[in-house]
Design a protein around this motif. Structure first.
Motif, mmCIF file in Angstrom:
data_model
loop_
_atom_site.group_PDB
_atom_site.id
_atom_site.type_symbol
_atom_site.label_atom_id
_atom_site.label_comp_id
_atom_site.label_asym_id
_atom_site.label_seq_id
_atom_site.Cartn_x
_atom_site.Cartn_y
_atom_site.Cartn_z
ATOM 1 N N LEU A 142 13.406 -0.172 70.498
ATOM 2 C CA LEU A 142 14.544 -1.077 71.188
ATOM 3 C C LEU A 142 13.980 -3.091 71.177
ATOM 4 C CD1 LEU A 142 17.338 0.579 73.155
ATOM 5 C CD2 LEU A 142 16.504 0.367 70.222
ATOM 6 N N THR A 143 13.040 -2.593 71.265
ATOM 7 C CA THR A 143 12.388 -4.040 72.066
ATOM 8 C C THR A 143 10.339 -4.353 71.335
ATOM 9 O OG1 THR A 143 12.043 -4.296 74.049
ATOM 10 C CG2 THR A 143 14.235 -4.982 73.130
ATOM 11 N N PRO A 144 10.357 -5.296 70.966
ATOM 12 C CA PRO A 144 8.661 -5.055 70.842
ATOM 13 C C PRO A 144 7.871 -4.453 72.406
ATOM 14 C CG PRO A 144 9.613 -6.819 69.771
ATOM 15 C CD PRO A 144 10.421 -6.779 70.522
ATOM 16 N N ASP A 145 9.017 -5.385 73.249
ATOM 17 C CA ASP A 145 7.534 -4.453 74.254
ATOM 18 C C ASP A 145 8.184 -2.720 74.702
ATOM 19 O OD1 ASP A 145 6.783 -6.947 75.962
ATOM 20 O OD2 ASP A 145 8.905 -7.395 76.631
ATOM 21 N N ASP A 146 9.172 -2.710 74.097
ATOM 22 C CA ASP A 146 8.933 -0.693 73.929
ATOM 23 C C ASP A 146 7.768 -0.374 73.531
ATOM 24 O OD1 ASP A 146 11.535 -1.018 75.147
ATOM 25 O OD2 ASP A 146 12.499 -0.948 73.479
ATOM 26 N N LEU A 147 7.261 -1.074 72.588
ATOM 27 C CA LEU A 147 5.828 -0.557 72.380
ATOM 28 C C LEU A 147 4.381 -0.153 72.737
ATOM 29 C CD1 LEU A 147 5.572 -3.126 68.441
ATOM 30 C CD2 LEU A 147 6.208 -0.681 68.766
ATOM 31 N N HIS A 148 4.244 -0.997 73.910
ATOM 32 C CA HIS A 148 4.124 -0.758 74.750
ATOM 33 C C HIS A 148 4.226 1.071 75.454
ATOM 34 C CE1 HIS A 148 3.994 -4.744 75.451
ATOM 35 N NE2 HIS A 148 2.341 -4.631 75.833
ATOM 36 N N GLN A 149 5.082 1.434 75.687
ATOM 37 C CA GLN A 149 5.189 2.981 75.409
ATOM 38 C C GLN A 149 4.763 4.056 74.203
ATOM 39 O OE1 GLN A 149 5.156 3.310 78.810
ATOM 40 N NE2 GLN A 149 6.150 1.124 78.973
ATOM 41 N N HIS A 150 4.978 3.711 73.120
ATOM 42 C CA HIS A 150 4.901 3.571 72.265
ATOM 43 C C HIS A 150 3.321 4.355 71.796
ATOM 44 C CE1 HIS A 150 8.626 4.768 70.800
ATOM 45 N NE2 HIS A 150 8.850 3.939 71.358
ATOM 46 N N GLN A 151 2.853 5.389 70.998
ATOM 47 C CA GLN A 151 1.880 5.672 69.927
ATOM 48 C C GLN A 151 1.337 4.594 68.919
ATOM 49 O OE1 GLN A 151 -0.066 8.012 71.318
ATOM 50 N NE2 GLN A 151 0.744 9.029 72.373
ATOM 51 N N PHE B 82 5.485 -10.997 67.388
ATOM 52 C CA PHE B 82 6.953 -11.033 66.626
ATOM 53 C C PHE B 82 8.153 -11.869 66.865
ATOM 54 C CE2 PHE B 82 5.216 -6.583 67.426
ATOM 55 C CZ PHE B 82 5.566 -5.292 66.891
ATOM 56 N N VAL B 83 8.461 -12.037 65.797
ATOM 57 C CA VAL B 83 9.605 -12.931 66.443
ATOM 58 C C VAL B 83 11.100 -12.791 66.062
ATOM 59 C CG1 VAL B 83 10.273 -15.916 65.544
ATOM 60 C CG2 VAL B 83 8.073 -15.294 65.892
ATOM 61 N N HIS B 84 12.341 -12.790 67.020
ATOM 62 C CA HIS B 84 13.633 -12.624 66.662
ATOM 63 C C HIS B 84 14.582 -13.399 65.608
ATOM 64 C CE1 HIS B 84 17.572 -11.472 67.239
ATOM 65 N NE2 HIS B 84 16.998 -10.503 68.311
ATOM 66 N N LYS B 85 14.669 -12.874 64.623
ATOM 67 C CA LYS B 85 15.035 -13.330 63.397
ATOM 68 C C LYS B 85 16.379 -14.274 63.826
ATOM 69 C CE LYS B 85 13.719 -9.998 60.002
ATOM 70 N NZ LYS B 85 13.911 -8.710 58.445
ATOM 71 N N THR B 86 17.067 -14.364 64.817
ATOM 72 C CA THR B 86 17.933 -14.885 65.304
ATOM 73 C C THR B 86 17.631 -15.820 66.181
ATOM 74 O OG1 THR B 86 19.538 -12.974 64.131
ATOM 75 C CG2 THR B 86 20.148 -14.766 66.026
ATOM 76 N N SER B 87 17.304 -15.275 67.438
ATOM 77 C CA SER B 87 16.966 -16.565 68.154
ATOM 78 C C SER B 87 15.846 -17.170 68.620
ATOM 79 C CB SER B 87 17.118 -16.041 69.718
ATOM 80 O OG SER B 87 16.289 -14.222 69.762
ATOM 81 N N GLY B 88 14.903 -16.315 67.969
ATOM 82 C CA GLY B 88 13.410 -17.252 67.191
ATOM 83 C C GLY B 88 12.745 -17.174 68.675
ATOM 84 N N GLU B 89 13.112 -15.761 69.509
ATOM 85 C CA GLU B 89 11.853 -15.738 70.762
ATOM 86 C C GLU B 89 11.006 -14.478 70.397
ATOM 87 O OE1 GLU B 89 12.417 -12.322 74.681
ATOM 88 O OE2 GLU B 89 13.723 -12.084 73.200
ATOM 89 N N GLU B 90 9.770 -14.926 70.455
ATOM 90 C CA GLU B 90 7.885 -14.618 70.395
ATOM 91 C C GLU B 90 8.276 -13.382 71.145
ATOM 92 O OE1 GLU B 90 3.982 -16.744 69.840
ATOM 93 O OE2 GLU B 90 5.570 -17.277 68.625
ATOM 94 N N CYS B 91 7.426 -12.849 70.562
ATOM 95 C CA CYS B 91 6.763 -11.944 71.819
ATOM 96 C C CYS B 91 5.573 -11.452 70.792
ATOM 97 C CB CYS B 91 7.736 -10.771 71.753
ATOM 98 S SG CYS B 91 7.149 -9.327 73.289
ATOM 99 N N TRP C 42 14.030 -8.449 64.091
ATOM 100 C CA TRP C 42 12.453 -8.855 64.621
ATOM 101 C C TRP C 42 11.484 -8.897 63.570
ATOM 102 C CZ3 TRP C 42 10.791 -10.620 69.415
ATOM 103 C CH2 TRP C 42 12.317 -10.062 69.968
ATOM 104 N N GLN C 43 10.825 -10.009 63.128
ATOM 105 C CA GLN C 43 10.184 -10.506 62.018
ATOM 106 C C GLN C 43 8.734 -10.657 62.699
ATOM 107 O OE1 GLN C 43 9.937 -11.497 58.552
ATOM 108 N NE2 GLN C 43 7.669 -10.577 58.832
#
Length: 303
Positions: A177-186, A198-207, A257-258
């Motif tokens: 659901l979020t880029p942080d969730d990728l740490h739990q994935h293969q 990653f940059v959120h397309k609406t808020s501009g938040e970067e991860c 997320w872009q």
């Protein structure tokens, strides 16, 4: 001295200083001064001249007979080089990343060679950024902003990245659901990218995600294949997975997320004059890129 040698040959063949001055569009005084300078450099008199008559000395005749063939050869070489520089023919060497050259630009090479049948094209593909000058290449395709001021550059477009996974993998592991969730994935990583931004397309938040890769490779097409096989989640240029997205073999995850975007440039050394064959390829690349949606802001299939 080469110009003065050509002047001397012109004088001998014109038969007089005044005729040579007229042929070379020089003031007679300038021509005389340059002739005297050449004689001083050689340490001998080339012409015996008086107010009414000019005669080539024996040294001058010998010098003329030896130098005239050299000047003719130089003129022919210059004409041949000029023809080569202005003719769209000959060899063009290009450096390019594998996924760009064998992906979005694949059809560009064929259409260029069909348009210019006298051109031979040599592509050296590598995901490593090789030394353009040391390699002897005429042109290079490069992704990302170019900071080296010793190169000329033309922007060809921009490639957006997308995060994808196979339906089978998402059914098995769930969708992040979020880029942080990728740490739990293969994850599947394709070099030279070792981390994802990653940059959120609406808020501009970067991860930034620096996950542990289950599969790592230095070739993007194989990374896309492994994603299709359900090995894990991949972030890659949309240009290399658009067919898989269209067929449903891969699905986009984290659509809000872009993942990334990278400009694509053609670069060449500043000090190098572009022969006609290289300029023709550059113009062909620019025209090709201008007509390609995936190089002009398209982030997905429906844009």
């Amino acid at each position: 001295m080469l110009d003065d040698l050509a002047l001397f040959v012109c004088i001998v063949e014109a038969g007089s200083l005044s005729a040579a001055a007229k042929k070379m569009a020089l003031p007679p005084a300038t021509l005389t001064r340059r002739l005297q300078k050449l004689e001083q450099q050689l340490g001998c008199r080339l012409l015996n001249r008086s107010a009414r008559r000019m005669q080539v000395s024996s040294e001058g005749q010998q010098y003329y007979e030896q130098c005239r063939p050299l000047l003719q050869a130089l003129q022919q070489a210059t004409q041949a080089l000029d023809a080569t520089q202005h003719s769209v023919s000959g060899l063009v060497r290009v450096l390019a990343p594998i996924n760009l050259a064998n992906g979005i630009f694949r059809s560009c090479w064929a259409s260029f060679m069909q348009k210019y049948p006298e051109v031979r094209l040599e592509l050296k593909l590598s995901n490593l950024q090789e030394d353009l000058i040391a390699s002897g290449a005429d042109l290079a395709l490069r992704a990302g902003e170019q900071q080296d001021s010793s190169f000329n550059q033309r922007r060809l477009g921009e490639v957006h990245w997308v995060t994808v996974a196979a339906v089978a993998y998402l059914q098995r592991s769930g969708a992040p659901l979020t880029p942080d969730d990728l740490h739990q994935h293969q994850l599947i990583l394709a070099e030279p990218m070792t981390g994802w931004v990653f940059v959120h397309k609406t808020s501009g938040e970067e991860c930034i995600v620096q996950g542990q890769a289950r599969f790592r490779v230095n070739e993007m097409a194989l990374a896309v294949h492994m994603a299709k096989e359900g090995v894990g989640i991949l972030s890659c240029p949309v240009t290399v997975c658009c067919e898989e997205l269209a067929s449903g073999a891969l699905q986009e995850v984290l659509p809000q997320w872009q993942a990334d975007s990278r400009a694509v440039y053609a670069v060449w050394p500043q000090q190098r004059y572009l022969p006609a064959r290289v300029r023709a390829l550059l113009e062909h690349l620019l025209a090709f890129a201008a007509q390609e949606p995936l190089l002009n802001g398209a982030e997905g299939l429906n844009q």
